[in-house]
Design a protein around this motif. Structure first.
Motif, PDB file in Angstrom:
ATOM      1  N   HIS A  13       0.854  -1.186   0.000  1.00  0.00           N
ATOM      2  CA  HIS A  13       0.000   0.000   0.000  1.00  0.00           C
ATOM      3  C   HIS A  13       0.897   1.245   0.000  1.00  0.00           C
ATOM      4  CE1 HIS A  13      -3.704  -2.221   0.799  1.00  0.00           C
ATOM      5  NE2 HIS A  13      -3.104  -2.849   1.794  1.00  0.00           N
ATOM      6  N   PRO A  14       1.095   1.896  -1.136  1.00  0.00           N
ATOM      7  CA  PRO A  14       1.945   3.080  -1.190  1.00  0.00           C
ATOM      8  C   PRO A  14       1.298   4.299  -0.528  1.00  0.00           C
ATOM      9  CG  PRO A  14       1.722   2.054  -3.357  1.00  0.00           C
ATOM     10  CD  PRO A  14       0.671   1.468  -2.476  1.00  0.00           C
ATOM     11  N   HIS A  15       2.125   5.252  -0.110  1.00  0.00           N
ATOM     12  CA  HIS A  15       1.620   6.531   0.408  1.00  0.00           C
ATOM     13  C   HIS A  15       0.896   7.313  -0.689  1.00  0.00           C
ATOM     14  CE1 HIS A  15       3.393   6.658   4.427  1.00  0.00           C
ATOM     15  NE2 HIS A  15       4.550   6.242   3.932  1.00  0.00           N
ATOM     16  N   ASN A  16       1.539   7.420  -1.837  1.00  0.00           N
ATOM     17  CA  ASN A  16       1.050   8.298  -2.907  1.00  0.00           C
ATOM     18  C   ASN A  16      -0.211   7.700  -3.545  1.00  0.00           C
ATOM     19  OD1 ASN A  16       0.768   9.799  -5.401  1.00  0.00           O
ATOM     20  ND2 ASN A  16       2.879  10.476  -5.083  1.00  0.00           N
ATOM     21  N   PRO A  17      -1.319   8.444  -3.589  1.00  0.00           N
ATOM     22  CA  PRO A  17      -2.542   7.905  -4.199  1.00  0.00           C
ATOM     23  C   PRO A  17      -2.417   7.637  -5.692  1.00  0.00           C
ATOM     24  CG  PRO A  17      -2.811  10.223  -3.646  1.00  0.00           C
ATOM     25  CD  PRO A  17      -1.527   9.786  -3.028  1.00  0.00           C
ATOM     26  N   MET A  18      -1.378   8.171  -6.331  1.00  0.00           N
ATOM     27  CA  MET A  18      -1.178   7.895  -7.754  1.00  0.00           C
ATOM     28  C   MET A  18      -0.505   6.539  -7.985  1.00  0.00           C
ATOM     29  SD  MET A  18      -2.570  10.483  -9.014  1.00  0.00           S
ATOM     30  CE  MET A  18      -3.255  11.885  -8.127  1.00  0.00           C
ATOM     31  N   LEU A  60      -6.602   5.944 -12.134  1.00  0.00           N
ATOM     32  CA  LEU A  60      -6.343   5.053 -13.259  1.00  0.00           C
ATOM     33  C   LEU A  60      -5.385   5.681 -14.262  1.00  0.00           C
ATOM     34  CD1 LEU A  60      -7.195   2.301 -14.369  1.00  0.00           C
ATOM     35  CD2 LEU A  60      -9.030   3.465 -15.616  1.00  0.00           C
ATOM     36  N   PHE A  61      -4.340   4.946 -14.593  1.00  0.00           N
ATOM     37  CA  PHE A  61      -3.427   5.288 -15.678  1.00  0.00           C
ATOM     38  C   PHE A  61      -3.448   4.114 -16.645  1.00  0.00           C
ATOM     39  CE2 PHE A  61      -1.887   7.728 -12.080  1.00  0.00           C
ATOM     40  CZ  PHE A  61      -1.571   8.965 -12.631  1.00  0.00           C
ATOM     41  N   ASP A  62      -3.944   4.357 -17.834  1.00  0.00           N
ATOM     42  CA  ASP A  62      -4.093   3.267 -18.796  1.00  0.00           C
ATOM     43  C   ASP A  62      -2.768   2.565 -19.092  1.00  0.00           C
ATOM     44  OD1 ASP A  62      -6.721   3.928 -18.836  1.00  0.00           O
ATOM     45  OD2 ASP A  62      -6.832   4.441 -20.965  1.00  0.00           O
ATOM     46  N   GLU A  63      -1.691   3.343 -19.160  1.00  0.00           N
ATOM     47  CA  GLU A  63      -0.397   2.735 -19.480  1.00  0.00           C
ATOM     48  C   GLU A  63       0.059   1.783 -18.374  1.00  0.00           C
ATOM     49  OE1 GLU A  63       3.124   5.274 -19.237  1.00  0.00           O
ATOM     50  OE2 GLU A  63       1.810   6.898 -18.535  1.00  0.00           O
ATOM     51  N   PHE A  67       0.933  -3.806 -16.653  1.00  0.00           N
ATOM     52  CA  PHE A  67       0.734  -4.851 -15.657  1.00  0.00           C
ATOM     53  C   PHE A  67       0.149  -6.110 -16.299  1.00  0.00           C
ATOM     54  CE2 PHE A  67      -1.914  -6.862 -12.340  1.00  0.00           C
ATOM     55  CZ  PHE A  67      -0.933  -7.145 -11.404  1.00  0.00           C
ATOM     56  N   HIS A  68      -0.887  -5.933 -17.083  1.00  0.00           N
ATOM     57  CA  HIS A  68      -1.527  -7.083 -17.715  1.00  0.00           C
ATOM     58  C   HIS A  68      -0.629  -7.722 -18.780  1.00  0.00           C
ATOM     59  CE1 HIS A  68      -5.712  -7.273 -16.152  1.00  0.00           C
ATOM     60  NE2 HIS A  68      -5.434  -6.040 -15.755  1.00  0.00           N
ATOM     61  N   ARG A  69       0.162  -6.932 -19.458  1.00  0.00           N
ATOM     62  CA  ARG A  69       1.057  -7.461 -20.478  1.00  0.00           C
ATOM     63  C   ARG A  69       2.092  -8.406 -19.870  1.00  0.00           C
ATOM     64  NH1 ARG A  69       0.866  -8.839 -25.347  1.00  0.00           N
ATOM     65  NH2 ARG A  69      -0.080  -6.826 -25.906  1.00  0.00           N
ATOM     66  N   VAL A  70       2.678  -7.999 -18.748  1.00  0.00           N
ATOM     67  CA  VAL A  70       3.690  -8.843 -18.110  1.00  0.00           C
ATOM     68  C   VAL A  70       3.075 -10.163 -17.653  1.00  0.00           C
ATOM     69  CG1 VAL A  70       5.287  -9.041 -16.159  1.00  0.00           C
ATOM     70  CG2 VAL A  70       5.120  -6.887 -17.409  1.00  0.00           C
ATOM     71  N   LEU A  71       1.875 -10.102 -17.089  1.00  0.00           N
ATOM     72  CA  LEU A  71       1.215 -11.326 -16.653  1.00  0.00           C
ATOM     73  C   LEU A  71       0.844 -12.216 -17.836  1.00  0.00           C
ATOM     74  CD1 LEU A  71      -1.102 -10.066 -13.762  1.00  0.00           C
ATOM     75  CD2 LEU A  71       1.133 -11.170 -13.592  1.00  0.00           C
ATOM     76  N   LYS A  72       0.392 -11.605 -18.911  1.00  0.00           N
ATOM     77  CA  LYS A  72       0.040 -12.379 -20.097  1.00  0.00           C
ATOM     78  C   LYS A  72       1.263 -13.090 -20.669  1.00  0.00           C
ATOM     79  CE  LYS A  72      -2.302 -12.106 -24.591  1.00  0.00           C
ATOM     80  NZ  LYS A  72      -1.305 -12.903 -25.326  1.00  0.00           N
ATOM     81  N   LEU A 109     -12.718   5.855 -12.732  1.00  0.00           N
ATOM     82  CA  LEU A 109     -12.298   4.598 -12.114  1.00  0.00           C
ATOM     83  C   LEU A 109     -13.512   3.733 -11.780  1.00  0.00           C
ATOM     84  CD1 LEU A 109     -10.066   2.807 -10.830  1.00  0.00           C
ATOM     85  CD2 LEU A 109     -10.531   4.005  -8.675  1.00  0.00           C
ATOM     86  N   ILE A 110     -14.534   4.337 -11.210  1.00  0.00           N
ATOM     87  CA  ILE A 110     -15.725   3.582 -10.831  1.00  0.00           C
ATOM     88  C   ILE A 110     -16.355   2.906 -12.047  1.00  0.00           C
ATOM     89  CG2 ILE A 110     -18.062   3.757  -9.918  1.00  0.00           C
ATOM     90  CD1 ILE A 110     -15.941   3.884  -7.789  1.00  0.00           C
ATOM     91  N   GLU A 111     -16.373   3.582 -13.167  1.00  0.00           N
ATOM     92  CA  GLU A 111     -16.951   2.996 -14.379  1.00  0.00           C
ATOM     93  C   GLU A 111     -16.201   1.741 -14.801  1.00  0.00           C
ATOM     94  OE1 GLU A 111     -19.708   3.775 -15.962  1.00  0.00           O
ATOM     95  OE2 GLU A 111     -20.107   5.303 -14.433  1.00  0.00           O
ATOM     96  N   VAL A 112     -14.884   1.779 -14.682  1.00  0.00           N
ATOM     97  CA  VAL A 112     -14.074   0.612 -15.043  1.00  0.00           C
ATOM     98  C   VAL A 112     -14.282  -0.517 -14.040  1.00  0.00           C
ATOM     99  CG1 VAL A 112     -11.705  -0.246 -15.266  1.00  0.00           C
ATOM    100  CG2 VAL A 112     -12.340   1.941 -16.292  1.00  0.00           C
ATOM    101  N   LEU A 113     -14.426  -0.175 -12.761  1.00  0.00           N
ATOM    102  CA  LEU A 113     -14.629  -1.187 -11.737  1.00  0.00           C
ATOM    103  C   LEU A 113     -15.982  -1.881 -11.880  1.00  0.00           C
ATOM    104  CD1 LEU A 113     -13.144   0.586  -8.577  1.00  0.00           C
ATOM    105  CD2 LEU A 113     -12.010  -0.975 -10.170  1.00  0.00           C
ATOM    106  N   LYS A 114     -16.952  -1.154 -12.388  1.00  0.00           N
ATOM    107  CA  LYS A 114     -18.273  -1.751 -12.584  1.00  0.00           C
ATOM    108  C   LYS A 114     -18.363  -2.491 -13.920  1.00  0.00           C
ATOM    109  CE  LYS A 114     -21.037   1.261  -9.616  1.00  0.00           C
ATOM    110  NZ  LYS A 114     -21.497   0.150  -8.744  1.00  0.00           N
ATOM    111  N   ASN A 115     -17.472  -2.151 -14.831  1.00  0.00           N
ATOM    112  CA  ASN A 115     -17.463  -2.790 -16.153  1.00  0.00           C
ATOM    113  C   ASN A 115     -16.027  -3.126 -16.542  1.00  0.00           C
ATOM    114  OD1 ASN A 115     -20.446  -2.258 -16.998  1.00  0.00           O
ATOM    115  ND2 ASN A 115     -19.691  -0.249 -16.357  1.00  0.00           N
TER     116      ASN A 115
END
Length: 413
Positions: free
Chosen positions: A207-212, A248-251, A256-261, A402-408
């Motif tokens: 859990h980082p300090h910075n909200p970004m 949310l930062f799209d990049e 993150f998903h690319r490395v896991l894939k 962010l909420i829109e992405v979390l719901k969809n």
């Protein structure tokens, strides 16, 4: 049911000799100290003779006492080992560990233990380099069987709270814990419990300090329920890793998903889409009708291939942690933010707490296992969090995005 056994005589006598040898060496150290203290030129011959006689008596007394202490220590070790070892098969595991002989032909439980401990050291070292502060190391023992090492950092420079934990747990699985797995293993009738089990794994929550900078979670584990002869009756691998940003930062999501894939594709091109969907469905707050974060991968009960193939898959996933997260946290840890943005992070952490305490199956399993180590189970919770009544983000804001992405949940690659 697996039964507790004593170590073989050869190992017993070896440990006895080690204890006696250690006691003798301690006594020899005392002897040297006494010798040096008796060499003063001011000491008279008579006094020296009397002292030497007393010293000899003392040395024999020390040697006898040390041998007795060695014997007591040895039998304390045997008693500890008897309490620690819950099944005959694990006697051999202990011997292999003591000799450092874990190889590719060793039981999977030992190989998984060796891997997660090695991965833990590597990850802690890298995180300390990023944060600039050292983790607190907490090694612990479980009276019912097992041990672990917890590395925890609180109020660091980058991480408000961070935990990198390894646990090796074995013993008897009570009916309540069996019930948590009933839907997945129909042949495990809680009425026939308790069952002998073994579990090893690594868990990480940052859990980082910075909200970004996003929170990240990882867990990879191996579990088996044993037969009477110590061989696995049921075994499986499980785990995954997921990202929980406040902003949310799209990049970042794509990286993150690319490395896991990439880690998944080395083993099966169907793994990533399957486990990505599983992750979106698992880390979901039903009472909020939103995901906890932007997902990653999640899988459980994997035993449809050979243990060797699945172990290699889990190792690649575990080794993907650092390249999946470190570039992200380095980009975001020093970004400026406002009080309002910090408040939003606290609200999102509240959602994180809700999921872990209400829905997470691992938390429930841990709390229902005898001898549960509460600090290890709840280390995933953030140091601070906030709940506000009926809070709703503004339309067209980054928070609303962010909420829109979390719901969809969306596909990031």
């Amino acid at each position: 049911m697996w039964k507790t056994k004593l170590l073989k005589k050869g190992t017993d006598s070896m440990m006895f000799r080690v204890a006696i040898r250690a006691s003798a060496l301690r006594a020899a150290g005392v002897s040297r100290n006494l010798s040096s203290s008796s060499s003063s030129p001011l000491r008279s011959a008579a006094a020296s003779s009397s002292f030497n006689q007393r010293r000899n008596y003392s040395l024999w007394g020390l040697l006898a006492a040390s041998s007795l202490i060695g014997s007591i220590s040895y039998y304390q070790y045997k008693t500890w080992l008897q309490n620690k070892v819950e099944c005959g098969a694990l006697d051999e595991d202990i011997r292999i560990r003591l000799k450092g002989e874990v190889t590719d032909s060793s039981p999977m439980r030992l190989r998984m233990e060796q891997f997660v401990k090695s991965l833990q050291k590597k990850i802690v070292s890298e995180l300390e380099a990023v944060d600039g502060k050292k983790f607190q190391r907490d090694a612990w023992e479980r009276a019912e069987g097992g041990d672990g090492i917890s590395y925890v950092l609180q109020e660091g420079n980058v991480f408000e709270k961070a935990g990198v934990l390894v646990s090796i747990v074995y013993g008897e699985l009570p009916s309540a814990a069996v019930q948590q797995m009933k839907s997945r293993h129909e042949d495990l009738d809680p009425e026939n419990g308790p069952f002998p089990f073994f579990a090893s794994g690594i868990s990480i929550v940052l859990h980082p300090h910075n909200p970004m900078a996003p929170t990240i979670h990882l867990n990879y584990r191996y579990f088996e329920i044993g037969n009477e002869d110590g061989t696995p009756r049921i075994w499986w691998f499980g785990g995954g890793s997921d990202l929980t940003p406040a902003y949310l930062f799209d990049e970042d999501a794509t990286h993150f998903h690319r490395v896991l894939k990439d880690a998944c594709d080395k083993h099966d091109p169907n793994y990533y889409p399957k486990f990505k969907t599983w992750c979106d469905k698992y880390f979901y707050l039903k009472h909020r009708q939103e995901a906890r974060g932007i997902g990653g991968i999640f899988f459980d009960d994997q035993n449809d291939r050979s243990p060797e193939k699945l172990f290699n898959f889990v190792k690649d996933c575990g080794n993907a942690f650092l390249p999946s997260y470190i570039p992200i946290v380095k980009r975001r840890k020093d970004m400026p933010f406002t009080k309002e943005e910090k408040l939003w992070q606290q609200l999102r952490r509240g959602r994180y707490v809700e999921f872990n305490l209400v829905w997470d199956r691992g938390t429930k399993f841990g709390l229902q296992t005898p001898g549960s180590r509460i600090e290890s189970i709840l280390v995933s919770l953030p140091l601070t969090a906030t709940w506000m009544y009926n809070h709703s983000p503004l339309a067209n804001s980054r928070e609303k995005q962010l909420i829109e992405v979390l719901k969809n949940p969306k596909d990031w690659i």
